[in-house]
Design a protein around this motif. Structure first.
Motif, PDB file in Angstrom:
ATOM      1  N   PRO A 133       0.318  10.488   5.097  1.00 38.69           N
ATOM      2  CA  PRO A 133      -0.566   9.526   5.763  1.00 38.69           C
ATOM      3  C   PRO A 133      -0.858   9.875   7.218  1.00 38.69           C
ATOM      4  N   SER A 142       0.751   5.718   0.471  1.00 42.28           N
ATOM      5  CA  SER A 142      -0.092   6.812   0.929  1.00 42.28           C
ATOM      6  C   SER A 142       0.688   8.121   0.963  1.00 42.28           C
ATOM      7  N   GLU A 143       0.006   9.198   0.576  1.00 39.23           N
ATOM      8  CA  GLU A 143       0.587  10.538   0.627  1.00 39.23           C
ATOM      9  C   GLU A 143       0.129  11.255   1.895  1.00 39.23           C
ATOM     10  N   ARG A 145       5.296  10.782   2.798  1.00 38.51           N
ATOM     11  CA  ARG A 145       4.883   9.576   2.074  1.00 38.51           C
ATOM     12  C   ARG A 145       5.124   8.348   2.947  1.00 38.51           C
ATOM     13  N   HIS A 176       9.126   5.369   5.016  1.00 43.10           N
ATOM     14  CA  HIS A 176       8.335   6.601   5.094  1.00 43.10           C
ATOM     15  C   HIS A 176       9.217   7.818   5.304  1.00 43.10           C
ATOM     16  N   TYR A 214       8.811   7.383  -3.772  1.00 45.49           N
ATOM     17  CA  TYR A 214       7.385   7.102  -3.972  1.00 45.49           C
ATOM     18  C   TYR A 214       7.009   7.219  -5.447  1.00 45.49           C
ATOM     19  N   ARG A 227       0.849  -1.188   0.000  1.00 46.47           N
ATOM     20  CA  ARG A 227       0.000   0.000   0.000  1.00 46.47           C
ATOM     21  C   ARG A 227       0.876   1.226   0.000  1.00 46.47           C
TER      22      ARG A 227
END
Length: 213
Positions: free
Chosen positions: A122, A119-120, A157, A173, A201, A117
């Motif tokens: 998050p 995510s921006e 990210r 991250h 990312y 998964r």
């Protein structure tokens, strides 16, 4: 190094010799390292990053294109926890190398996974083992976690690592503590500067193989 020019130096005075040696070293470095431009930013990224903590990294942990030391197929991520480097393997035996912070010895993790998964900016939810060590985080968990933003520990990210379709609870991250890049202080996750996390990312996708060693 093969393919890199070296200058033959014979019977020259010391200042000339020193200058020539410096130039030769730079030539060799140019064959091995090259800088990688910052990624393009959305308006949201630019606004949030302007409020995020900043830090001048040591040269060894800045983002460079290098000769690939991993031998893995292009598109693979390899994390060298001892050297505090993350490599994204590219074609033609090259790789993008980033500086990272990794888990301390007690909380480090190694293995093979895939990005399950992405995510921006998050939301961050303190994991159970962290709540046991730091009870003061319980109000954050009870509130449903911390929204994404400059003060969020996950940074700009997050790439969530899965094994056999199960979330390992480890992530690659960004960070709100860029001064800790190059150290072993996190609870097992792999931290990057926010700009590097955005850059990586943009290069990966769900299913990208990740090797942590």
């Amino acid at each position: 190094m093969t393919g890199c020019p070296m200058t033959a130096l014979v019977r020259v005075r010391w200042p000339i010799l020193a200058a020539a040696l410096v130039m030769a070293a730079l030539s060799v470095s140019a064959c091995t390292f090259s800088s990688v431009p910052d990624p393009s930013l959305s308006d949201k990224d630019a606004q949030l990053l302007a409020s995020a903590p900043d830090f001048e990294l040591d040269a060894d942990y800045k983002r460079y294109k290098v000769d690939d030391p991993t031998g893995e197929p292009p598109g693979t991520i390899v994390v060298d926890t001892k050297a505090r480097h993350l490599y994204f393997v590219e074609p033609d035996k090259k790789a993008i190398r980033y500086g990272v912070a990794v888990g301390s010895e007690a909380f480090g993790w190694t293995g093979t996974a895939v990005i399950g998964r992405m995510s921006e900016w998050p939301r961050w939810m303190p994991p159970a083992e962290m709540l046991e060590r730091w009870p003061h985080l319980r109000p954050t968990a009870e509130a449903g976690g911390l929204p994404g933003g400059p003060g969020n520990p996950l940074g700009a990210r997050a790439m969530y690592l899965y094994h056999d379709n199960v979330d390992t609870l480890y992530r690659i991250h960004g960070t709100n503590e860029p001064g800790k890049i190059g150290t072993g202080v996190s609870s097992g996750c792999i931290r990057m500067t926010n700009i590097d996390a955005i850059d990586l990312y943009n290069r990966v996708k769900v299913g990208t193989k990740v090797i942590v060693k």
